[in-house]
Design an enzyme around this catalytic site. Structure first.
Site, PDB file in Angstrom:
ATOM      1  N   CYS A 259      84.554  49.465 -23.481  1.00  0.00           N
ATOM      2  CA  CYS A 259      85.770  49.640 -24.284  1.00  0.00           C
ATOM      3  C   CYS A 259      86.951  49.823 -23.337  1.00  0.00           C
ATOM      4  O   CYS A 259      87.711  50.794 -23.424  1.00  0.00           O
ATOM      5  CB  CYS A 259      85.629  50.809 -25.244  1.00  0.00           C
ATOM      6  N   ALA A 260      87.094  48.868 -22.426  1.00  0.00           N
ATOM      7  CA  ALA A 260      87.919  49.048 -21.231  1.00  0.00           C
ATOM      8  C   ALA A 260      89.421  48.931 -21.462  1.00  0.00           C
ATOM      9  O   ALA A 260      90.202  49.575 -20.751  1.00  0.00           O
ATOM     10  CB  ALA A 260      87.504  48.034 -20.167  1.00  0.00           C
ATOM     11  N   ALA A 261      89.857  48.096 -22.398  1.00  0.00           N
ATOM     12  CA  ALA A 261      91.294  47.898 -22.579  1.00  0.00           C
ATOM     13  C   ALA A 261      91.941  49.194 -23.064  1.00  0.00           C
ATOM     14  O   ALA A 261      91.297  49.974 -23.784  1.00  0.00           O
ATOM     15  CB  ALA A 261      91.540  46.769 -23.576  1.00  0.00           C
ATOM     16  N   PRO A 262      93.183  49.469 -22.653  1.00  0.00           N
ATOM     17  CA  PRO A 262      94.123  48.607 -21.925  1.00  0.00           C
ATOM     18  C   PRO A 262      93.941  48.553 -20.413  1.00  0.00           C
ATOM     19  O   PRO A 262      94.680  47.857 -19.748  1.00  0.00           O
ATOM     20  CB  PRO A 262      95.489  49.216 -22.274  1.00  0.00           C
ATOM     21  N   GLY A 263      92.987  49.306 -19.848  1.00  0.00           N
ATOM     22  CA  GLY A 263      92.588  49.020 -18.478  1.00  0.00           C
ATOM     23  C   GLY A 263      92.963  50.003 -17.402  1.00  0.00           C
ATOM     24  O   GLY A 263      92.668  49.761 -16.232  1.00  0.00           O
ATOM     25  N   LYS A 265      91.669  52.840 -16.604  1.00  0.00           N
ATOM     26  CA  LYS A 265      90.468  53.343 -15.923  1.00  0.00           C
ATOM     27  C   LYS A 265      89.775  52.232 -15.143  1.00  0.00           C
ATOM     28  O   LYS A 265      89.179  52.483 -14.078  1.00  0.00           O
ATOM     29  CB  LYS A 265      89.536  53.986 -16.943  1.00  0.00           C
ATOM     30  N   ASP A 280      85.239  44.698 -23.260  1.00  0.00           N
ATOM     31  CA  ASP A 280      86.033  45.080 -24.423  1.00  0.00           C
ATOM     32  C   ASP A 280      85.846  44.037 -25.507  1.00  0.00           C
ATOM     33  O   ASP A 280      85.677  42.843 -25.211  1.00  0.00           O
ATOM     34  CB  ASP A 280      87.514  45.202 -24.070  1.00  0.00           C
ATOM     35  N   CYS A 380      90.001  60.300 -26.473  1.00  0.00           N
ATOM     36  CA  CYS A 380      91.340  60.912 -26.509  1.00  0.00           C
ATOM     37  C   CYS A 380      91.600  61.453 -27.910  1.00  0.00           C
ATOM     38  O   CYS A 380      92.610  61.153 -28.536  1.00  0.00           O
ATOM     39  CB  CYS A 380      92.413  59.916 -26.081  1.00  0.00           C
TER      40      CYS A 380
END
Length: 444
Positions: A259-263, A265, A280, A380
């Site tokens: 679930c990488a976006a927006p990127g 991390k 993602d 978050c």
């Protein structure tokens, strides 16, 4: 500063024709943004492109977003003023109410002169609603209406956060909602932190972190800031940078970022020298990751796919990773300081679909971890149902690796269960940080 606009007398009842006025395009954009967020449940950032289409001036586009965000920060209090000046409450989605919210936010929070607030509001409504808007604004301005020093949270969150974390946290949340926060940046090279902090007029709370004050953030486009073109940093809240900081990544580690976006991390992991696979579900969202990787000169393997169906491809057939980061989809209520729209979206209220997805993703991710490998689960969200409760579900099959006080930065202290939880009020003296849950696990 908005231009002065021809005279307006709040006591004059007779309407006068309002000519095309500087400031009206921004109000039209703000109106479309609020209708998207409050009427259709679209997140503010996702609504920007269509809502601001046709507004060519960058200053108007920025003002439209700022007005909409200000309304969302102060919505219960703005509505209380409007209701005090109308014979009966207007429907929540009524165009007249939306226009009044914008005009009052401009006047009471952004310093728009009274006559300008009225002159830029009236072109957005016609007929009876126009007369209503004119009358309500005139009454409130003659009465010297004010907003409280601290906005009121929507009742749902005021009650929920007080119950979950205590009244002090709920009060701190309201205080942090009042204004746009400073902008946090993460440096590609932590050794250059001081250099870019000085160039940007910011301060650093950790190696590789820079906090740029609001005066700078509101004064110019981020793309014009020193270091942007050079690829020296990217925008990332301090709390959002903690999961990667606490993973213990070493150069050459094989790391999966789900679930990488927006990127942000993904960039952190790549900057540490890891061999990163970033997955993602949205290829469109991964385009932003590609752009940022190119800008900062880092590399990662990007995969568009559903993590519940995707399988890592390896020659050995094992497809295991040294470390896995799952920053799971969530209600995002922890980022309300920067994105006040999350407090008014349906997804932040009905958590069942999200918690089912979070638990499924965490169980699936655990299967791709090498023996002895580390998995970090983060959200978050300020709701323990998306953080602590989800993490507790997998402890029986994936033992937790508790955080210890000595390894946490910024004076943070682990919870009794060894998790990390940041809340409204955390680092308040230094400008605060977003709300995050971070849990760490190790595969035996």
């Amino acid at each position: 500063m908005e231009a002065e606009i021809a005279s307006f007398e709040p006591r004059v009842q007779r309407e006068k024709p309002v000519q095309a006025t500087q400031g009206v395009p921004a109000r039209k954009g703000a109106l479309r943004l609020l209708m998207a967020v409050l009427g259709r449940g679209t997140p503010l950032e996702l609504a920007l492109e269509s809502a601001l289409d046709g507004i060519t001036l960058g200053a108007d586009r920025a003002l439209a977003r700022h007005l909409a965000a200000t309304v969302l920060r102060w919505l219960p209090d703005l509505d209380a003023l409007i209701d005090s000046a109308t014979p009966k409450p207007l429907p929540d989605d009524a165009r007249a109410r939306m226009v009044l919210r914008i005009a009052l936010a401009g006047w009471l929070k952004l310093g728009t002169p009274q006559h300008a607030a009225v002159a830029t509001a009236l072109p957005l409504v016609e007929g009876g609603p126009r007369r209503l808007v004119h009358g309500v604004l005139g009454n409130l301005m003659r009465g010297n209406a004010t907003l409280p020093d601290v906005p009121h949270l929507p009742d749902l969150f005021a009650i929920r956060w007080a119950m979950d974390w205590g009244p002090d946290v709920a009060e701190a949340a309201a205080q942090s909602l009042a204004d746009e926060p400073a902008t946090d940046l993460t440096c590609k090279d932590p050794a250059e932190t001081e250099k870019w902090a000085q160039a940007l007029g910011g301060v650093s709370l950790l190696p590789g972190h820079i906090r740029v004050p609001r005066s700078k953030a509101l004064g110019s486009a981020i793309t014009e800031w020193p270091g942007f073109v050079e690829g020296a940093w990217w925008v990332q809240d301090l709390a959002a940078s903690l999961p990667v900081r606490l993973m213990g990544v070493q150069p050459g580690d094989r790391v999966l970022d789900l679930c990488a976006a927006p990127g942000g991390k993904t960039l952190q992991l790549a900057a540490l020298g890891a061999e990163v696979t970033a997955v993602d579900v949205s290829d469109a969202r991964l385009d932003r990751v590609r752009e940022n990787l190119a800008r900062v000169g880092l590399t990662a393997t990007l995969v568009a796919g559903d993590a519940l169906r995707w399988e890592p491809a390896t020659a050995s057939g094992e497809g295991l990773f040294d470390r896995i980061l799952l920053d799971a989809p969530c209600s995002a209520t922890g980022i309300f300081r920067r994105h006040p729209d999350v407090l008014h979206l349906k997804g932040s209220r009905d958590l069942t679909p999200l918690t089912l997805l979070q638990a499924a993703l965490l169980r699936r991710a655990a299967g791709w971890l090498k023996p002895g490998g580390t998995l970090v689960y983060a959200t978050c969200s300020l709701d323990p149902r998306e953080g602590e409760r989800i993490a507790e579900r997998v402890v029986a099959t994936l033992p937790r690796r508790p955080f210890e006080a000595g390894e946490l930065p910024l004076g943070l202290v682990p919870t009794a269960d060894g998790w990390v939880r940041t809340l409204p009020g955390t680092l308040a003296a230094d400008g605060g940080m977003d709300g995050f849950f971070i849990g760490r696990f190790r595969k035996l």
